[in-house]
Design a protein around this motif. Structure first.
Motif, PDB file in Angstrom:
ATOM      1  N   TRP A  72       0.548  -1.356  -0.216  1.00 19.73           N
ATOM      2  CA  TRP A  72       0.069   0.477  -0.495  1.00 19.73           C
ATOM      3  C   TRP A  72       1.066   1.322   0.047  1.00 19.73           C
ATOM      4  CZ3 TRP A  72      -4.200  -2.794  -0.863  1.00 19.73           C
ATOM      5  CH2 TRP A  72      -5.022  -3.751  -0.141  1.00 19.73           C
ATOM      6  N   TYR A 103      -7.190   1.670  -3.250  1.00 21.38           N
ATOM      7  CA  TYR A 103      -6.643   0.184  -3.292  1.00 21.38           C
ATOM      8  C   TYR A 103      -8.597   0.094  -4.222  1.00 21.38           C
ATOM      9  CZ  TYR A 103     -10.512   0.293   0.159  1.00 21.38           C
ATOM     10  OH  TYR A 103     -11.946   1.023   0.824  1.00 21.38           O
ATOM     11  N   PRO A 116      -4.237  -4.648  -4.118  1.00 16.34           N
ATOM     12  CA  PRO A 116      -3.425  -3.646  -4.096  1.00 16.34           C
ATOM     13  C   PRO A 116      -3.454  -2.503  -6.197  1.00 16.34           C
ATOM     14  CG  PRO A 116      -1.744  -4.943  -3.360  1.00 16.34           C
ATOM     15  CD  PRO A 116      -3.367  -5.796  -3.895  1.00 16.34           C
TER      16      PRO A 116
END
Length: 199
Positions: free
Chosen positions: A44, A69, A197
């Motif tokens: 992240w 995300y 991600p």
């Protein structure tokens, strides 16, 4: 006495010192933009900056963390402290939920579109412990699908975990605590198979 003697280190100084603590990079915003700290946690990318909300003559400054995300299941939630105005902040399509953790249920309103996922998220003991140690000022954590009414929405399927606290935070330990809280929520969303991600 110097300006620094009266007011202590600047935000820029503190945030620059924070970077090695969280393996982050300081980005100088110059005159027009906000300074940022950008850090990668697992997969992240987390951005720390300040954000100003102006309502007529009053401008309120917040310290903000955010990370985009892929929202795999459309899960959304919002957590914020109870206040006399709490009843005015209901989000369309979001239920007020209890998570069976007394201090959260007593001090916060938690809304979400999936009761089971909200309870799973806030059953993470580390998340609860890190929220509990936060001072009694403004704190808001939510999943956003776009930057707001007047901003551009994110691409389809992309959401953003978003954290706001009142004021400009220059306390190193609190910044690290907020960063750890934010990171732990991202990890929990991933464990719940709600987040992956952005490539």
């Amino acid at each position: 006495m110097s300006f620094r003697d009266y007011f202590g280190p600047s935000k820029k100084e503190i945030w620059q010192k924070l970077c090695p603590e969280i393996d982050g990079t300081f980005v100088d915003g110059g005159f027009w933009k906000s300074d940022q700290v950008i850090a990668k946690v697992d997969e992240w990318v987390i951005t720390l900056d300040t954000y100003t909300i102006s309502t007529g003559r009053i401008a309120s400054v917040y310290t903000r963390m955010r990370a985009p995300y892929i929202n795999k299941d459309g899960f959304r939630f919002k957590l914020y402290r109870k206040s006399m105005f709490s009843g005015l902040e209901k989000l369309f399509g979001m239920q007020d939920l209890k998570v069976r953790t007394s201090f959260l249920d007593d001090k916060y309103i938690i809304q979400g579109n999936n009761r089971q996922k909200v309870q799973e998220l806030f059953s993470n003991p580390r998340v609860c412990a890190l929220i509990k140690v936060q001072p009694d000022n403004y704190l808001e954590i939510e999943i956003k699908n776009g930057p707001g009414l007047f901003g551009r929405r994110f691409p389809e399927g992309i959401s953003e975990l978003h954290l706001l606290v009142g004021g400009v935070i220059k306390d190193m330990e609190r910044l690290k605590s907020l960063f750890e809280l934010f990171s732990e929520i991202m990890r929990q969303l991933s464990l719940m198979d709600s987040a992956s991600p952005v490539s």
